[in-house]
Design an enzyme around this catalytic site. Structure first.
Site, PDB file in Angstrom:
ATOM      1  N   ARG A   8      61.402  13.795  -7.012  1.00 38.56           N
ATOM      2  CA  ARG A   8      60.604  13.485  -5.818  1.00 38.56           C
ATOM      3  C   ARG A   8      61.054  14.380  -4.663  1.00 38.56           C
ATOM      4  O   ARG A   8      61.761  13.949  -3.760  1.00 38.56           O
ATOM      5  CB  ARG A   8      60.746  12.012  -5.464  1.00 38.56           C
ATOM      6  CG  ARG A   8      60.195  11.083  -6.530  1.00 38.56           C
ATOM      7  CD  ARG A   8      60.404   9.627  -6.162  1.00 38.56           C
ATOM      8  NE  ARG A   8      59.623   9.250  -4.988  1.00 38.56           N
ATOM      9  CZ  ARG A   8      59.644   8.033  -4.442  1.00 38.56           C
ATOM     10  NH1 ARG A   8      60.413   7.084  -4.948  1.00 38.56           N
ATOM     11  NH2 ARG A   8      58.900   7.761  -3.390  1.00 38.56           N
ATOM     12  N   GLN A  43      55.494  18.399  -5.155  1.00 31.95           N
ATOM     13  CA  GLN A  43      54.355  17.527  -4.888  1.00 31.95           C
ATOM     14  C   GLN A  43      53.078  17.991  -5.571  1.00 31.95           C
ATOM     15  O   GLN A  43      52.306  17.177  -6.085  1.00 31.95           O
ATOM     16  CB  GLN A  43      54.129  17.409  -3.376  1.00 31.95           C
ATOM     17  CG  GLN A  43      55.163  16.538  -2.681  1.00 31.95           C
ATOM     18  CD  GLN A  43      54.909  16.404  -1.196  1.00 31.95           C
ATOM     19  OE1 GLN A  43      54.137  17.163  -0.613  1.00 31.95           O
ATOM     20  NE2 GLN A  43      55.563  15.447  -0.567  1.00 31.95           N
ATOM     21  N   ASP A  67      52.983  16.904  -9.255  1.00 36.31           N
ATOM     22  CA  ASP A  67      53.280  15.494  -9.500  1.00 36.31           C
ATOM     23  C   ASP A  67      52.181  14.804 -10.311  1.00 36.31           C
ATOM     24  O   ASP A  67      51.218  14.265  -9.765  1.00 36.31           O
ATOM     25  CB  ASP A  67      53.492  14.778  -8.166  1.00 36.31           C
ATOM     26  CG  ASP A  67      54.009  13.363  -8.319  1.00 36.31           C
ATOM     27  OD1 ASP A  67      54.050  12.852  -9.454  1.00 36.31           O
ATOM     28  OD2 ASP A  67      54.368  12.746  -7.299  1.00 36.31           O
ATOM     29  N   SER A 111      51.605  10.916  -9.667  1.00 33.50           N
ATOM     30  CA  SER A 111      50.806  10.585  -8.491  1.00 33.50           C
ATOM     31  C   SER A 111      49.329  10.886  -8.716  1.00 33.50           C
ATOM     32  O   SER A 111      48.452  10.078  -8.369  1.00 33.50           O
ATOM     33  CB  SER A 111      51.312  11.353  -7.268  1.00 33.50           C
ATOM     34  OG  SER A 111      52.577  10.872  -6.870  1.00 33.50           O
ATOM     35  N   TYR A 129      63.841   4.376  -2.275  1.00 32.81           N
ATOM     36  CA  TYR A 129      63.712   3.499  -3.429  1.00 32.81           C
ATOM     37  C   TYR A 129      64.065   2.062  -3.045  1.00 32.81           C
ATOM     38  O   TYR A 129      64.823   1.819  -2.113  1.00 32.81           O
ATOM     39  CB  TYR A 129      64.632   3.955  -4.569  1.00 32.81           C
ATOM     40  CG  TYR A 129      64.231   5.263  -5.176  1.00 32.81           C
ATOM     41  CD1 TYR A 129      63.278   5.320  -6.191  1.00 32.81           C
ATOM     42  CD2 TYR A 129      64.799   6.459  -4.741  1.00 32.81           C
ATOM     43  CE1 TYR A 129      62.904   6.529  -6.751  1.00 32.81           C
ATOM     44  CE2 TYR A 129      64.433   7.681  -5.291  1.00 32.81           C
ATOM     45  CZ  TYR A 129      63.486   7.707  -6.306  1.00 32.81           C
ATOM     46  OH  TYR A 129      63.112   8.901  -6.845  1.00 32.81           O
TER      47      TYR A 129
END
Length: 386
Positions: free
Chosen positions: A128, A133, A136, A139, A236
């Site tokens: 992450r 991104q 990903d 996602s 998290y």
């Protein structure tokens, strides 16, 4: 560099690992692209579109794989030991395999990758970080799964979503509760709101409250001091105390009993899905209520959910347990996934030599590389032999 796109063979999988647009980008990177015949048919991507984009269409799977330096897949390859077609044995040593390889679901496959000298990358293990991104896959696919979950609920639910004022009377708006405000959950909230539902949501991370409320939904949680400290610096969720879990469960149980639709999205990599809805909670729901369990493949968030079934309780509650929900919107899911793969491969291509250059010190490579040079190299699985 020869790159192969395989037709997906696992049950219920309609996606494909490349789109005609991604083929153009792969060719621009220096790859010679070959696509198995009919690989994109179930995602509305015909062979002619791939050919126009610069790919060669190959009918014979074994021929396709025998020549490939890189193989792109959506799901892990089939290997013949369970009666399926053996895709794995046709790959030659040194092949780079990239896909959502589900190493926790089928860890024995890592040994086969190592034995056959395949360099395997699991896309769902991407770190992450900002640089990852665009790659990903979790996602991109979860976003569509959250959207589709609301449509599945609307299909099963016997009433309308928005409030309607008619000459015959008023139709009340549906009440939708989303459990888990990650990518899938946030998209589910947004979609349910667009359809006119009254939406609430919960999550164990305090930061999720602002995201939920920004989409026009109400946040539901026991917001005591423990909750306010329930997130690590990395974003998290922390493990909550038994006392807090009991208070939260009581609040959720009371809330669920008033809902028309509940969508659950909680998943933990490598572990069974957490049970969020007990049988007692389901029994307290109204006749005609619907639960959509997006975690059913990992054991489910809801008691009574069954893979690829709509279970209807004695009290008239429907529990929707479709697996691989993103595949139920295969066209967009394939296009987004294909872009993720192009983004992943681009920094691996050495422009000077026109070959792949895998830097095992790179944090993205280190996080995703399962096997290399005949050995299992990922630290989470290295003790499993090879």
């Amino acid at each position: 560099m020869k790159l192969a796109i395989l037709k997906e063979r696992r049950p219920g999988e309609a996606r494909v690992a490349a789109s005609p647009d991604s083929v153009k980008r792969l060719v621009a990177l220096g790859f010679t692209v070959a696509v198995e015949a009919d690989a994109g048919r179930s995602a509305a991507m015909p062979d002619d579109a791939y050919a126009t984009a610069g790919a060669t269409i190959v009918a014979d799977r074994a021929t396709l794989l025998a020549d490939a330096d890189v193989v792109l897949k959506v799901q892990r390859p089939t290997h013949g030991t369970d009666g399926t077609v053996d895709e794995l044995s046709a790959m030659r040593r040194g092949t780079v395999l990239v896909g959502m390889l589900a190493p926790y679901a089928e860890p024995d496959l890592l040994r086969l990758y190592a034995e056959r000298g395949i360099d395997a990358f699991a896309m769902e293990l991407l770190p992450r970080i900002t640089r990852a991104q665009t790659m990903d896959v979790l996602s991109s696919q979860a976003n569509l799964a959250g959207y589709r979950a609301v449509l599945e609920a609307a299909h099963v639910y016997g009433k309308a979503f928005p409030m309607m004022m008619t000459a015959a009377g008023t139709v009340a708006a549906a009440r939708v509760f989303v459990m888990g405000a990650g990518v899938a959950g946030l998209q589910a909230i947004a979609t349910a709101r667009r359809l006119g539902a009254i939406v609430t949501a919960t999550d164990v991370r305090p930061a999720a409250k602002e995201q939920v409320e920004s989409l026009g939904a109400k946040f539901v949680a026991v917001e005591d001091e423990e909750f306010k400290q329930a997130e690590t610096a990395a974003g998290y969720a922390k493990e909550m105390s038994a006392a807090y879990r009991a208070k939260q469960a009581e609040l959720v149980a009371q809330h669920i009993a008033k809902q028309d639709i509940v969508i659950t999205t909680a998943l933990i990599p490598g572990r069974p899905a957490p049970k969020l809805i007990t049988a007692e909670m389901v029994a307290a729901m109204k006749p005609g209520a619907v639960v959509v369990d997006l975690a059913v493949e990992q054991g489910g968030n809801c008691a009574g959910s069954r893979p690829d079934e709509i279970a209807v309780t004695d009290g008239g509650v429907s529990i929707v347990g479709w697996t691989n929900t993103a595949s139920r919107i295969a066209v967009d899911a394939s296009q987004l996934y294909a872009r993720n793969l192009v983004a992943f491969l681009t920094p691996l291509v050495d422009k000077a030599s026109g070959t792949l250059k895998i830097d095992t010190a790179d944090e993205i490579v280190k996080a995703t590389l399962l096997t290399r040079g005949g050995a299992i190299v990922h630290p989470a699985f290295a003790g499993q032999g090879g």
